[in-house]
Design an enzyme around this catalytic site. Structure first.
Site, PDB file in Angstrom:
ATOM      1  N   CYS A  88       0.724  -1.116  -0.281  1.00  0.00           N
ATOM      2  CA  CYS A  88      -0.317   0.219  -0.040  1.00  0.00           C
ATOM      3  C   CYS A  88       1.043   1.072   0.323  1.00  0.00           C
ATOM      4  O   CYS A  88       0.510   2.337  -1.249  1.00  0.00           O
ATOM      5  CB  CYS A  88      -0.971   0.107   1.282  1.00  0.00           C
ATOM      6  SG  CYS A  88       0.049  -0.765   2.561  1.00  0.00           S
ATOM      7  N   HIS A 145      -1.704   7.440   3.762  1.00  0.00           N
ATOM      8  CA  HIS A 145      -0.763   6.365   4.109  1.00  0.00           C
ATOM      9  C   HIS A 145       0.279   7.954   2.796  1.00  0.00           C
ATOM     10  O   HIS A 145      -0.148   7.966   2.322  1.00  0.00           O
ATOM     11  CB  HIS A 145       0.025   5.236   3.388  1.00  0.00           C
ATOM     12  CG  HIS A 145      -0.405   4.327   3.813  1.00  0.00           C
ATOM     13  ND1 HIS A 145      -1.331   4.088   5.316  1.00  0.00           N
ATOM     14  CD2 HIS A 145      -0.117   3.034   3.786  1.00  0.00           C
ATOM     15  CE1 HIS A 145      -1.546   2.804   5.476  1.00  0.00           C
ATOM     16  NE2 HIS A 145      -1.136   1.489   4.180  1.00  0.00           N
TER      17      HIS A 145
HETATM   18  N1  LIG Z   1      -5.621  -3.092   4.853  1.00  0.00           N
HETATM   19  C1  LIG Z   1      -3.557  -2.023   4.626  1.00  0.00           C
HETATM   20  O1  LIG Z   1      -4.418  -1.142   4.389  1.00  0.00           O
HETATM   21  C2  LIG Z   1      -3.555  -3.548   3.677  1.00  0.00           C
HETATM   22  C3  LIG Z   1      -2.713  -3.195   2.166  1.00  0.00           C
HETATM   23  C4  LIG Z   1      -1.912  -3.567   1.179  1.00  0.00           C
HETATM   24  C5  LIG Z   1      -2.240  -5.003   1.571  1.00  0.00           C
HETATM   25  N2  LIG Z   1      -2.608  -5.990   2.533  1.00  0.00           N
HETATM   26  C6  LIG Z   1      -2.730  -6.883   2.732  1.00  0.00           C
HETATM   27  O2  LIG Z   1      -4.077  -7.837   2.557  1.00  0.00           O
HETATM   28  C7  LIG Z   1      -4.126  -8.654   2.426  1.00  0.00           C
HETATM   29  C8  LIG Z   1      -5.370  -9.077   4.371  1.00  0.00           C
HETATM   30  O3  LIG Z   1      -5.170  -7.140   4.847  1.00  0.00           O
HETATM   31  P1  LIG Z   1      -5.921  -7.217   5.601  1.00  0.00           P
HETATM   32  O4  LIG Z   1      -5.395  -5.880   6.390  1.00  0.00           O
HETATM   33  O5  LIG Z   1      -7.121  -7.478   5.175  1.00  0.00           O
HETATM   34  O6  LIG Z   1      -6.002  -8.181   6.912  1.00  0.00           O
HETATM   35  P2  LIG Z   1      -7.343  -8.825   8.242  1.00  0.00           P
HETATM   36  O7  LIG Z   1      -8.272  -8.064   8.186  1.00  0.00           O
HETATM   37  O8  LIG Z   1      -6.826  -9.078   9.199  1.00  0.00           O
HETATM   38  O9  LIG Z   1      -8.081  -9.858   7.280  1.00  0.00           O
HETATM   39  C9  LIG Z   1      -7.367 -11.044   6.635  1.00  0.00           C
HETATM   40  C10 LIG Z   1      -8.084 -12.214   6.127  1.00  0.00           C
HETATM   41  O10 LIG Z   1      -7.892 -13.693   5.896  1.00  0.00           O
HETATM   42  C11 LIG Z   1      -8.241 -14.900   6.479  1.00  0.00           C
HETATM   43  N3  LIG Z   1      -7.705 -15.732   6.821  1.00  0.00           N
HETATM   44  C12 LIG Z   1      -6.974 -15.484   8.306  1.00  0.00           C
HETATM   45  N4  LIG Z   1      -6.578 -16.906   7.879  1.00  0.00           N
HETATM   46  C13 LIG Z   1      -6.690 -17.536   7.188  1.00  0.00           C
HETATM   47  C14 LIG Z   1      -6.902 -19.147   6.731  1.00  0.00           C
HETATM   48  N5  LIG Z   1      -6.082 -20.093   7.279  1.00  0.00           N
HETATM   49  N6  LIG Z   1      -7.947 -19.368   5.622  1.00  0.00           N
HETATM   50  C15 LIG Z   1      -8.424 -18.594   5.170  1.00  0.00           C
HETATM   51  N7  LIG Z   1      -8.319 -17.154   4.999  1.00  0.00           N
HETATM   52  C16 LIG Z   1      -7.775 -16.896   6.476  1.00  0.00           C
HETATM   53  C17 LIG Z   1      -9.044 -13.535   8.031  1.00  0.00           C
HETATM   54  O11 LIG Z   1     -10.564 -14.494   7.536  1.00  0.00           O
HETATM   55  P3  LIG Z   1     -10.993 -15.028   9.005  1.00  0.00           P
HETATM   56  O12 LIG Z   1     -11.592 -13.495   9.352  1.00  0.00           O
HETATM   57  O13 LIG Z   1     -11.685 -16.585   8.741  1.00  0.00           O
HETATM   58  O14 LIG Z   1      -9.747 -15.570  10.071  1.00  0.00           O
HETATM   59  C18 LIG Z   1      -9.155 -12.707   7.082  1.00  0.00           C
HETATM   60  O15 LIG Z   1     -10.510 -12.810   6.227  1.00  0.00           O
HETATM   61  C19 LIG Z   1      -2.477  -9.000   3.351  1.00  0.00           C
HETATM   62  O16 LIG Z   1      -1.424  -9.747   2.962  1.00  0.00           O
HETATM   63  C20 LIG Z   1      -2.107  -7.454   3.622  1.00  0.00           C
HETATM   64  O17 LIG Z   1      -0.358  -7.580   4.146  1.00  0.00           O
HETATM   65  C21 LIG Z   1      -3.890  -4.905   3.154  1.00  0.00           C
END
Ligand SMILES: NC(=O)c1ccc[n+]([C@@H]2O[C@H](COP(=O)([O-])OP(=O)(O)OC[C@H]3O[C@@H](n4cnc5c(N)ncnc54)[C@H](OP(=O)(O)O)[C@@H]3O)[C@@H](O)[C@H]2O)c1
Length: 346
Positions: free
Chosen positions: A149, A242
């Site tokens: 991001c 950011h």
């Molecule tokens: N937040 C940002 O600004 C941002 C920006 C760019 C990229 N990213 C990237 O995007 C990704 C998601 O980020 P986020 O911030 O949305 O994270 P998050 O809020 O922690 O969400 C993670 C997701 O992954 C799922 N998950 C976790 N363990 C799993 C498993 N064993 N099998 C299947 N699904 C599973 C969770 O589902 P459950 O609820 O079922 O556990 C949840 O839906 C990450 O790789 C992060 O680095 C984030």
């Protein structure tokens, strides 16, 4: 488009997953038909399981959906992945191998040789290496990634400069929003009235991903760009958006007027999620700011300001963007739109 394309959201309960579901509502080309997450969520009704954090309500067509388990067969052609990076690598590989087009926000495959790392306004030519992936994923599936991001924000601001004047060195300090850590993310006691000067793996991503994005596609591989970056990443008590403070040294001499003029050179891709302005430059030295500039271009515009001479490198400036829209969900949707318009989906 006569019939919308079915799409699924992997990691549907997370911060990026929710943003994807919200942004995909009423999309002219895509229809969300599947949502999937971990075993803990699978089998539950979406509206009952999700801790919905978007301002607008859960889309009508999604709220009654039953969450599938990642690994289940999904009724969709494109899968947007907002999966936690601890599991994204394997799950995305699995679905690509099963013939799905996987558009990922996670870090796992960004630096894989035959996986494009795309910001379509900059390097859409790199989509061509999908054809190399089709050799290992025999059912026509593939993986496309969007950058980290804060990298997206910095790279969109630097690209016109790189193209016109070349870059030799870049130093960047970030002030990154709490939502970048997902939900619930950083504990409130660690971040209210505080700054955390460390975000795991973030500096490495900002120092390597731009070199792939600015790289040249030659045959089967991308030759990385040749300049050096040093990143210092901080988590700050801002909810969304950011901010990046960037100093840079160009290879050819540049003037302030010529750099600002270059910011307007981005072509409009003509896609539903293309912002009218990819970059917006502010003459006001106190811009951009998260409270004022978060939703410029519906969150898809990167705002730049305060370009001035630097006593160490040549120039310095501030660039700011929405981390879960331009930095994640919106970036992934734009990539999918480009793939559809340019007939990469089989
Ligand atoms: N937040 C940002 O600004 C941002 C920006 C760019 C990229 N990213 C990237 O995007 C990704 C998601 O980020 P986020 O911030 O949305 O994270 P998050 O809020 O922690 O969400 C993670 C997701 O992954 C799922 N998950 C976790 N363990 C799993 C498993 N064993 N099998 C299947 N699904 C599973 C969770 O589902 P459950 O609820 O079922 O556990 C949840 O839906 C990450 O790789 C992060 O680095 C984030």
């Amino acid at each position: 488009m006569e019939k919308k394309i079915n799409v699924g959201v992997l990691g549907c309960t997370g911060a990026v997953g929710q943003k994807l579901i919200a942004l995909l509502e009423n999309h002219p080309w895509f229809e969300t038909t599947e949502v999937a997450a971990s075993e803990n969520s699978a089998g539950q009704k979406y509206s009952e399981r999700v801790n919905w954090k978007e301002a607008k309500a859960i889309p009508e067509n999604v709220k009654g959906m039953t969450i599938k388990k990642c690994g289940d067969k999904l009724n969709a052609k494109i899968l947007f992945s907002g999966l936690d990076s601890s599991v994204a690598g394997e799950i995305e590989d699995y679905y690509a191998n099963e013939g799905y087009a996987v558009i990922s926000n996670s870090k796992n495959h960004r630096m894989t040789g035959d996986v494009p790392l795309i910001i379509p306004e900059i390097n859409h030519s790199h989509f061509e290496i999908i054809n190399i992936q089709r050799k290992r994923f025999s059912k026509g599936g593939f993986i496309v990634t969007n950058p980290n991001c804060s990298t997206i924000v910095m790279v969109l601001a630097l690209y016109p400069i790189y193209k016109n004047f070349g870059l030799e060195k870049v130093i960047v300090s970030t002030m990154q929003a709490i939502s970048g850590a997902g939900y619930p993310g950083v504990p409130s006691l660690d971040i209210i009235g505080n700054v955390v000067p460390y975000i795991k793996d973030e500096e490495e991503k900002m120092q390597t991903e731009p070199l792939k994005i600015f790289g040249e596609l030659e045959g089967d591989k991308i030759n990385f760009a040749d300049f050096t970056l040093s990143a210092m990443c901080n988590r700050v008590p801002v909810q969304n958006g950011h901010t990046t403070s960037i100093s840079f040294k160009t290879r050819k001499p540049a003037t302030k007027e010529a750099i600002i003029k270059s910011f307007n050179e981005y072509e409009h891709l003509g896609l539903p999620f293309s912002p009218e302005k990819v970059l917006q430059y502010f003459d006001d030295p106190a811009r951009p700011q998260p409270t004022l500039d978060l939703y410029n271009g519906n969150g898809m515009t990167v705002s730049v300001g305060n370009l001035r001479e630097c006593n160490v490198l040549d120039w310095k400036m501030t660039a700011f963007g929405h981390n879960t829209i331009r930095g994640a969900a919106g970036a992934a949707i734009l990539n999918a739109e480009y793939l559809v318009k340019n007939e990469y989906l089989k």
